[in-house]
Write a protein that holds these residues in place. Structure first.
Motif, mmCIF file in Angstrom:
data_model
loop_
_atom_site.group_PDB
_atom_site.id
_atom_site.type_symbol
_atom_site.label_atom_id
_atom_site.label_comp_id
_atom_site.label_asym_id
_atom_site.label_seq_id
_atom_site.Cartn_x
_atom_site.Cartn_y
_atom_site.Cartn_z
ATOM 1 N N LYS A 197 2.948 49.215 43.135
ATOM 2 C CA LYS A 197 2.395 47.913 43.498
ATOM 3 C C LYS A 197 2.509 47.625 44.989
ATOM 4 N N THR A 198 3.208 48.504 45.701
ATOM 5 C CA THR A 198 3.410 48.282 47.136
ATOM 6 C C THR A 198 2.674 49.292 48.005
ATOM 7 N N SER A 199 1.786 50.103 47.394
ATOM 8 C CA SER A 199 1.126 51.164 48.158
ATOM 9 C C SER A 199 -0.388 51.131 47.975
ATOM 10 N N HIS A 200 -1.089 51.601 48.987
ATOM 11 C CA HIS A 200 -2.544 51.734 48.933
ATOM 12 C C HIS A 200 -2.959 53.033 48.238
ATOM 13 N N ASP A 201 -2.013 53.936 48.038
ATOM 14 C CA ASP A 201 -2.286 55.217 47.392
ATOM 15 C C ASP A 201 -1.799 55.225 45.949
ATOM 16 N N TYR A 202 -2.285 56.180 45.187
ATOM 17 C CA TYR A 202 -1.692 56.540 43.904
ATOM 18 C C TYR A 202 -1.592 58.055 43.863
ATOM 19 N N TYR A 203 -0.691 58.562 43.032
ATOM 20 C CA TYR A 203 -0.467 60.001 42.944
ATOM 21 C C TYR A 203 -1.006 60.554 41.632
ATOM 22 N N VAL A 204 -1.582 61.746 41.709
ATOM 23 C CA VAL A 204 -1.986 62.496 40.520
ATOM 24 C C VAL A 204 -1.104 63.737 40.458
ATOM 25 N N TYR A 205 -0.259 63.784 39.444
ATOM 26 C CA TYR A 205 0.669 64.907 39.314
ATOM 27 C C TYR A 205 0.118 65.916 38.310
ATOM 28 N N ASN A 206 -0.135 67.144 38.776
ATOM 29 C CA ASN A 206 -0.632 68.224 37.932
ATOM 30 C C ASN A 206 0.556 68.931 37.293
ATOM 31 N N LEU A 207 0.683 68.828 35.966
ATOM 32 C CA LEU A 207 1.837 69.393 35.275
ATOM 33 C C LEU A 207 1.804 70.912 35.233
ATOM 34 N N VAL A 208 0.619 71.499 35.261
ATOM 35 C CA VAL A 208 0.507 72.960 35.219
ATOM 36 C C VAL A 208 0.944 73.570 36.546
ATOM 37 N N LYS A 209 0.485 72.957 37.647
ATOM 38 C CA LYS A 209 0.818 73.470 38.968
ATOM 39 C C LYS A 209 2.114 72.890 39.528
ATOM 40 N N ALA A 210 2.670 71.868 38.824
ATOM 41 C CA ALA A 210 3.870 71.180 39.323
ATOM 42 C C ALA A 210 3.629 70.656 40.730
ATOM 43 N N GLU A 211 2.496 69.968 40.889
ATOM 44 C CA GLU A 211 2.069 69.524 42.214
ATOM 45 C C GLU A 211 1.608 68.076 42.159
ATOM 46 N N ALA A 212 2.120 67.249 43.078
ATOM 47 C CA ALA A 212 1.727 65.850 43.176
ATOM 48 C C ALA A 212 0.819 65.662 44.386
ATOM 49 N N LYS A 213 -0.328 65.038 44.148
ATOM 50 C CA LYS A 213 -1.311 64.848 45.221
ATOM 51 C C LYS A 213 -1.602 63.364 45.391
ATOM 52 N N ALA A 214 -1.503 62.883 46.636
ATOM 53 C CA ALA A 214 -1.780 61.484 46.937
ATOM 54 C C ALA A 214 -3.284 61.246 47.036
ATOM 55 N N VAL A 215 -3.750 60.159 46.430
ATOM 56 C CA VAL A 215 -5.167 59.793 46.455
ATOM 57 C C VAL A 215 -5.276 58.355 46.945
ATOM 58 N N GLN A 216 -6.152 58.114 47.878
ATOM 59 C CA GLN A 216 -6.331 56.769 48.406
ATOM 60 C C GLN A 216 -7.225 55.939 47.504
ATOM 61 N N LEU A 217 -6.851 54.681 47.339
ATOM 62 C CA LEU A 217 -7.682 53.732 46.615
ATOM 63 C C LEU A 217 -8.860 53.317 47.504
ATOM 64 N N PRO A 218 -9.890 52.700 46.929
ATOM 65 C CA PRO A 218 -10.979 52.188 47.760
ATOM 66 C C PRO A 218 -10.427 51.286 48.865
ATOM 67 N N GLN A 219 -11.080 51.292 49.992
ATOM 68 C CA GLN A 219 -10.587 50.624 51.187
ATOM 69 C C GLN A 219 -10.316 49.139 50.969
ATOM 70 N N ALA A 220 -11.071 48.520 50.078
ATOM 71 C CA ALA A 220 -10.912 47.081 49.850
ATOM 72 C C ALA A 220 -9.606 46.731 49.145
ATOM 73 N N ILE A 221 -8.989 47.716 48.477
ATOM 74 C CA ILE A 221 -7.745 47.458 47.749
ATOM 75 C C ILE A 221 -6.559 47.757 48.661
ATOM 76 N N LYS A 222 -5.755 46.765 48.916
ATOM 77 C CA LYS A 222 -4.559 46.971 49.734
ATOM 78 C C LYS A 222 -3.428 47.579 48.909
ATOM 79 N N ARG A 223 -3.268 47.090 47.692
ATOM 80 C CA ARG A 223 -2.228 47.613 46.795
ATOM 81 C C ARG A 223 -2.641 47.311 45.353
#
Length: 432
Positions: A197-223
């Protein structure tokens, strides 16, 4: 660099093996065993005369049937058919394996009874880590494997195996300077969507690759104060407490549509088939959106609501629960939400502080309502009687931040304000 890449590959292989290889091997073994079952039941010996001799060769018997049929009928009347002579359906036998092996067996059970809930307290899910933060804000069960995700305000996200007294920690990772507020698995269980609730990003964690990737929300959304993944895993709905709702493609991450309401959004919920979206405004206005046209098909004011807080829709799609800051929970039948002033099916007033979390179990026999503003402010409500189970909570669970049920309701989990993720076994449900 080579050494670093090698360690990443080893970690990926380790997590993939823990989470997926056993299930894959089990499925392959089942398939191979099913293919090997090939039963062709034929008589060991055939006498051609049996098809020629008529039953009238027996003294005082007049019949058009065969002699062998008459003897068989007489034997079954006097003795009965022996087990070795009973021929069962070949197709039914070949399917018997998949109905009785391990977790593939689906036990038929009667409806859940009201009053006392048969429940067993397990050790805490995160008893071996306890580094997810003081506030546990996300406890989610994997949709296909006996695995639970635990996360909190420290930014540490951990995966644990579920099903025994000993909770085996599978993997954990750190999201630096990030406070987790919610997490959801996609329907396949290959990815987890983690939000703050305090970030403009959200993370997508791939369980197969054990990898977390940050994804930006649309510019209009601050959090993203409200963030939901649709049950079919195709859409994301996000809002930042203002009057706009942003519909995002979960795969491409592109913005599809902006829905505008007349009030600030407090909560969002997709219906069971991902065809509709429900938005809950701060003043209690509920708007139902048709996702095929992105248009509002109905609006109504939550009965008696002054300040809205949260809501949830049952897995069957027939019930909508709304919670308010006044501690009132209203339960509606979704089929009857066609007017401006629908009356709730039931009003639940067992809690006296702000409702911060509502959760139906997958069978729609339990509604969990809780408030993080007061210790032990959590109730499990039986459906359809709407009686509260009197034996829960049995222990001090402090202030509950989040609750969750496993895919078949065999387990329930809750996270609190002391860094604990509690696990319970609901004995009425036989499967994970």
């Amino acid at each position: 660099m080579k050494r670093k890449n090698t360690s990443l590959d080893e970690e990926e292989n380790r997590v993939s093996s823990l989470l997926f290889n056993k299930s894959k091997k089990f499925t392959e073994n089942i398939s191979s065993q099913e293919n090997e079952i090939d039963v062709d039941i034929k008589p060991a010996w055939v006498d051609e005369d049996d098809h020629q001799l008529a039953a009238d060769i027996i003294t005082k018997v007049k019949s058009d049937g065969l002699y062998t049929q008459k003897l068989k009928q007489k034997y079954e009347v006097l003795v009965g058919t022996p087990k070795w002579a009973k021929i069962t359906n070949q197709k039914d036998d070949s399917n018997k394996l998949t109905k009785t092996v391990g977790h593939l067996k689906k036990t038929k059970s009667r409806g859940l009874k009201k009053g006392i809930l048969e429940i067993h307290n397990f050790p805490r899910i995160n008893s071996k880590s306890r580094n997810e933060g003081r506030l546990i804000t996300a406890v989610e069960f994997h949709p296909k494997l006996s695995v639970a995700l635990v996360a909190g305000q420290s930014g540490v996200v951990s995966l644990f195996s579920i099903g025994g007294e000993d909770k085996n920690k599978l993997h954990s990772f750190q999201l630096n300077r990030w406070r987790v507020s919610a997490a959801q698995f996609d329907p396949d269980g290959t990815e987890a969507f983690i939000t703050s609730k305090t970030s403009h990003d959200y993370y997508v964690y791939n369980l197969v690759k054990a990898e977390a990737k940050a994804v930006q929300l649309p510019q209009a959304i601050k959090r993203a104060t409200s963030f939901r993944l649709s049950p079919n895993g195709k859409l994301l709905a996000a809002s930042d407490t203002f009057s706009e709702i942003y519909i995002i493609c979960a795969k491409s991450k592109e913005l599809l549509k902006v829905l505008k309401t007349s009030t600030n959004i407090e909560s969002l919920a997709f219906d069971h088939n991902s065809e509709k979206l429900y938005s809950y405004g701060i003043s209690g206005e509920v708007t139902i959106w048709d996702l095929s046209t992105y248009r509002a098909i109905n609006k109504f004011v939550d009965n008696g609501c002054v300040t809205a807080s949260c809501m949830d829709i049952s897995a069957c799609g027939q019930l909508l629960a709304t919670g308010s800051a006044e501690g009132i929970v209203n339960v509606y039948e979704t089929q009857k939400l066609t007017t401006r002033d629908p009356l709730p099916l039931k009003v639940i007033s067992n809690l006296t502080t702000k409702i911060t979390n509502l959760k139906f179990n997958p069978t729609t026999e339990i509604l969990c309502a809780s408030s993080s503003f007061y210790p032990n402010a959590i109730k499990l409500v039986h459906i359809p009687s709407y009686h509260v189970f009197s034996n829960f909570p049995q222990r001090n669970v402090q202030q509950v931040e989040t609750t969750s049920f496993s895919p078949n309701s065999g387990y329930m989990a809750l996270g609190n304000n002391t860094g604990a993720a509690y696990l319970y076994r609901l004995k009425h449900y036989k499967n994970y």
